[in-house]
Write an enzyme that holds these catalytic residues in place. Structure first.
Site, mmCIF file in Angstrom:
data_model
loop_
_atom_site.group_PDB
_atom_site.id
_atom_site.type_symbol
_atom_site.label_atom_id
_atom_site.label_comp_id
_atom_site.label_asym_id
_atom_site.label_seq_id
_atom_site.Cartn_x
_atom_site.Cartn_y
_atom_site.Cartn_z
ATOM 1 N N HIS A 69 0.808 -1.217 0.000
ATOM 2 C CA HIS A 69 0.000 0.000 0.000
ATOM 3 C C HIS A 69 0.842 1.268 0.000
ATOM 4 O O HIS A 69 0.297 2.380 0.004
ATOM 5 C CB HIS A 69 -0.993 -0.002 1.179
ATOM 6 C CG HIS A 69 -0.414 0.312 2.509
ATOM 7 N ND1 HIS A 69 -0.055 -0.644 3.425
ATOM 8 C CD2 HIS A 69 -0.142 1.513 3.109
ATOM 9 C CE1 HIS A 69 0.392 -0.066 4.529
ATOM 10 N NE2 HIS A 69 0.358 1.242 4.357
ATOM 11 N N ASP A 120 0.041 -7.633 1.988
ATOM 12 C CA ASP A 120 0.451 -6.231 1.838
ATOM 13 C C ASP A 120 1.981 -6.156 1.777
ATOM 14 O O ASP A 120 2.637 -5.640 2.680
ATOM 15 C CB ASP A 120 -0.097 -5.437 3.026
ATOM 16 C CG ASP A 120 0.120 -3.940 2.915
ATOM 17 O OD1 ASP A 120 0.484 -3.476 1.820
ATOM 18 O OD2 ASP A 120 -0.077 -3.242 3.932
ATOM 19 N N SER A 219 4.471 2.671 7.761
ATOM 20 C CA SER A 219 4.126 1.609 6.819
ATOM 21 C C SER A 219 5.332 1.092 6.053
ATOM 22 O O SER A 219 6.196 1.861 5.630
ATOM 23 C CB SER A 219 3.112 2.127 5.797
ATOM 24 O OG SER A 219 1.836 2.227 6.343
#
Length: 266
Positions: A69, A120, A219
């Site tokens: 992402h 992810d 992230s």
């Protein structure tokens, strides 16, 4: 009910659905230069400037591992990788900046900002290899399907409690928790009408009673144990560092070793 927070930041914009504001690696410590030589900053171009948006881990001179992402805008030219740094805004002696030649997102990852998704994970190929130094080194991958327990180390440049990015690399020592326990805690926080994106086979979790957690901007960054990369920061629920039982969720790297090798030079 809490909402799912995708932990990526584009400049000052939080790339997620409706969420609560997030903080930094809650109650994290300031990293020493070279303490995490495998940590890189993945940066996104907005206009003529690259801004920190995600973390990542060095696999080899030409390949980086991060979260799927972390690529909201198509095209490798929109991204750069900065290695050998602790401060993402100051000029650092020994820093190395590389353009991105290509990136591969896992084929089962479901893109979008409203909900998180399993798988992810992404491999990034650099245009030019990194040169290893005392502050730039790769991290070891775990054995296939390996299981881990204990206290893991999280690092990143996530936002601070004030809503601003942390320019200095922060870290925290956080306990791993059982995946069933993690899933049960997340279900209690979710809207009962929402699909649960947690996958007990391909995700792992941390939770700290001192409220340390991964946050917006962390992230794609590493969760390490004994010098081995065991997790990739993926998503969380609501505010980072909540004084409620709100685990942080990571990609379980040991489940993707074959895939990583297929898409890199390892």
């Amino acid at each position: 009910m809490k909402t799912i927070t995708i932990l990526v930041v584009i400049a000052s914009y939080i790339s997620a659905g409706p969420t609560n504001p997030s903080g930094r690696i809650s109650y994290g410590e300031v990293a020493e230069r070279g303490q995490f030589p495998y940590q890189v900053s993945v940066q996104l171009s907005l206009g003529f400037t690259f801004y920190p948006s995600c973390g990542g881990s060095i696999l080899s001179p030409e390949y980086i591992l991060t979260a799927a992402h972390c690529f909201p805008i198509p095209g490798a030219a929109s991204y750069q990788v900065l290695a050998g740094i602790t401060n993402v805004y100051d000029v650092n002696v020994g820093e190395q900046r590389r353009n991105v030649l290509n990136y591969v997102i896992h084929e089962l990852y479901q893109s979008g900002f409203v909900l998180a998704s399993p798988h992810d994970i992404a491999v990034v190929q650099l245009t030019d290899p990194l040169i290893y130094t005392d502050t730039i080194k790769p991290i070891a991958l775990p054995p296939v399907n390996a299981e881990f327990t204990g206290i893991a180390t999280l690092s990143g440049w996530g936002e601070t409690e004030t809503g601003r990015e942390s320019s200095i690399l922060l870290y925290a020592e956080i306990p791993l928790i059982d995946v069933t326990e993690c899933n049960n805690a997340l279900v209690k926080l979710m809207d009962p009408r929402a699909n649960n994106p947690f996958d007990s086979q391909t995700n792992i979790c941390t939770f700290s009673t001192t409220y340390q957690s991964s946050c917006t901007g962390d992230s794609g960054g590493p969760l390490a144990l004994n010098g081995t990369l065991i997790g990739i920061v993926s998503w969380g629920m609501g505010n980072c560092g909540d004084k409620i039982y709100s685990p942080s969720v990571y990609v379980k790297v040991s489940k993707y070793i074959d895939w990583i090798q297929q898409h890199s030079d390892l």
